[in-house]
Design an enzyme around this catalytic site. Structure first.
Site, mmCIF file in Angstrom:
data_model
loop_
_atom_site.group_PDB
_atom_site.id
_atom_site.type_symbol
_atom_site.label_atom_id
_atom_site.label_comp_id
_atom_site.label_asym_id
_atom_site.label_seq_id
_atom_site.Cartn_x
_atom_site.Cartn_y
_atom_site.Cartn_z
ATOM 1 N N GLU A 66 -12.886 -53.111 23.107
ATOM 2 C CA GLU A 66 -14.063 -52.261 23.003
ATOM 3 C C GLU A 66 -14.692 -52.216 24.401
ATOM 4 O O GLU A 66 -14.372 -53.013 25.267
ATOM 5 C CB GLU A 66 -15.078 -52.837 22.021
ATOM 6 C CG GLU A 66 -15.849 -54.051 22.524
ATOM 7 C CD GLU A 66 -15.006 -55.316 22.542
ATOM 8 O OE1 GLU A 66 -14.049 -55.397 21.753
ATOM 9 O OE2 GLU A 66 -15.296 -56.214 23.361
ATOM 10 N N LYS B 297 -13.581 -57.291 37.295
ATOM 11 C CA LYS B 297 -12.979 -57.288 35.952
ATOM 12 C C LYS B 297 -11.467 -57.123 35.967
ATOM 13 O O LYS B 297 -10.775 -57.623 35.098
ATOM 14 C CB LYS B 297 -13.612 -56.198 35.090
ATOM 15 C CG LYS B 297 -14.994 -56.586 34.583
ATOM 16 C CD LYS B 297 -15.448 -55.648 33.468
ATOM 17 C CE LYS B 297 -16.774 -56.094 32.891
ATOM 18 N NZ LYS B 297 -17.906 -55.849 33.816
ATOM 19 N N SER C 95 -20.123 -58.950 42.632
ATOM 20 C CA SER C 95 -19.109 -58.733 41.597
ATOM 21 C C SER C 95 -18.588 -57.301 41.534
ATOM 22 O O SER C 95 -17.480 -57.059 41.075
ATOM 23 C CB SER C 95 -19.666 -59.141 40.232
ATOM 24 O OG SER C 95 -20.889 -58.474 39.976
#
Ligand SMILES: *Cc1c(COP(=O)(O)O)cnc(C)c1O
Length: 409
Positions: free
Chosen positions: A123, A101, A388
């Site tokens: 959020e 991310k 990931s």
């Protein structure tokens, strides 16, 4: 239904269209007062982000702060245990903060800085996006407001603590079910008041144009590195590439650079406890077309177009829709999407830990589990899997609920 007229050598130049469409999916469904602001972000992305100054600054950040390139690793013991197919992992778990991310958060943060913004707004559900964004805000010296449902705040104490340590303000959302859906609404409301000074940073290849494009491009570093590393290690391309799909950012990142190659591409959705409504988050597998959160895609929805409840053991995968480009790539027949259950993901979690010394995130374990199945079907060849993220965040949960599988091989 493979559309033969799509030339994947030029696909990326043509998709999305300038209005943000991948076929009929995508677009920008935003309130009128935000339309001009999104046009501005879109313009900035086409100019600032393509400038050599921006690109070289981001490259330096990736190398010196994030620790890129992350390695590609041959899982010899896992491959031997499965048979003849060779499994390779792209180690995004070794990216700073422990997941992919940060790749798009650093890009979004750098763009915010160039645009003169003072604050990043988002959020978060499980807190992974919030932690990555708070990290980017700290790096760039920007403010950071993270909206989070009170139920999630109580469940995700370590991530809340990390965000606060990093200097972010965690804003509790106390209406409705007090989870992600309400947090999305609250963050968007806040952004409507603050868009002169702040930028809303979306956590995946989702939301109104240009975010699906921008996040894909920022994540492509994963696939570009992995493709070159794989070629260098083996002299060939992999036969298949596999990634898990929540919103679809890590999948877009690793799959996109292989679109024009003779390589089979797979996205893996969470089947959770099963195919009943509310038990899974396999949006492409069970969803229908509609508009949600500012874009058109395939989604899990009720008769009124409201999002269905979703569930996965991997909280990073439980989103009721999917990035518009994935819907398009599925329709084109270029990427195949399959599902993996909680139980299969947990098996892969134990197996990779035990055989390779790598504890994957439960999200990533879905991709590993599918690669293990696919290896059985292929019989020979090679599979590149996007790992990931790392599984430290999942250890306590897995041992509490599945500790009895600990001794299994
Ligand atoms: C958030 C997350 C995902 C899912 O998000 P995508 O946008 O689909 O990539 C997958 N793996 C990890 C480790 C995550 O934190």
């Amino acid at each position: 239904m493979l559309q033969k007229d799509v030339d994947f050598a030029v696909y990326r130049k043509q998709n999305p269209t300038k209005d943000g469409y991948f076929g009929t999916y995508g677009g920008a469904f935003v309130p009128p007062q935000l339309a001009a602001e999104f046009d501005k972000i879109s313009q900035a992305y086409q100019t600032i982000c393509q400038s050599s100054k921006f690109i070289s600054e981001l490259r330096r950040i990736r190398k010196e702060f994030q620790g890129r390139p992350t390695p590609t690793y041959h899982c010899e013991r896992l491959s031997n245990a499965l048979g003849n197919v060779q499994i390779y992992l792209k180690r995004e778990d070794l990216n700073h903060t422990g997941a992919h991310k940060l790749n798009h958060c650093m890009g979004e943060g750098l763009l915010a800085k160039y645009l003169g913004k003072k604050k990043l707004i988002a959020e978060t559900g499980a807190g992974q996006h919030g932690v990555a964004l708070a990290t980017a805000a700290a790096f760039f010296g920007l403010g950071c407001d993270i909206y989070m449902g009170e139920v999630d705040i109580a469940k995700q104490a370590p991530n809340v603590a990390r965000m606060r340590l990093l200097g972010a303000r965690v804003v509790p959302v106390s209406h409705g079910l007090k989870t992600l859906k309400e947090a999305v609404d609250a963050a968007f409301e806040a952004y409507l008041q603050e868009y002169d000074d702040a930028i809303y940073c979306i956590g995946s290849v989702l939301g109104p144009h240009p975010f699906p494009l921008m996040v894909r491009d920022f994540q492509m570093v994963v696939g570009i590195e992995a493709r070159a590393q794989f070629l260098e290690m083996t002299g060939n391309l992999p036969d298949a590439v596999v990634a898990c799909v929540g919103g679809g950012s890590n999948a877009a990142g690793i799959l996109t650079p292989f679109l024009d190659d003779p390589v089979a591409l797979y996205g893996v959705e969470p089947l959770g406890r099963g195919p009943e409504k509310g038990d899974h988050a396999a949006s492409l597998t069970y969803g229908t077309e509609g508009v949600m959160h500012g874009f058109r895609s395939i989604m899990l929805q009720d008769e009124n177009g409201e999002p269905d409840p979703v569930y996965s053991i991997a909280s990073g995968l439980d989103y009721p829709s999917v990035g518009p480009e994935h819907a398009y790539l599925r329709d084109l027949g270029r990427v195949a999407y399959h599902t993996i259950s909680d139980s299969e993901a947990v098996d892969a979690f134990f197996r990779l830990s035990r055989l390779e010394g790598i504890i994957p995130a439960l999200e990533s374990a879905h991709a590993v589990a599918y690669a293990m199945k696919l290896a059985g079907e292929m019989g020979s060849g090679s599979i590149l899997v996007n790992c990931s993220g790392r599984g430290d965040k999942d250890i306590d949960f897995v041992l509490e609920h599945y500790g009895d599988r600990l001794g299994e091989k």
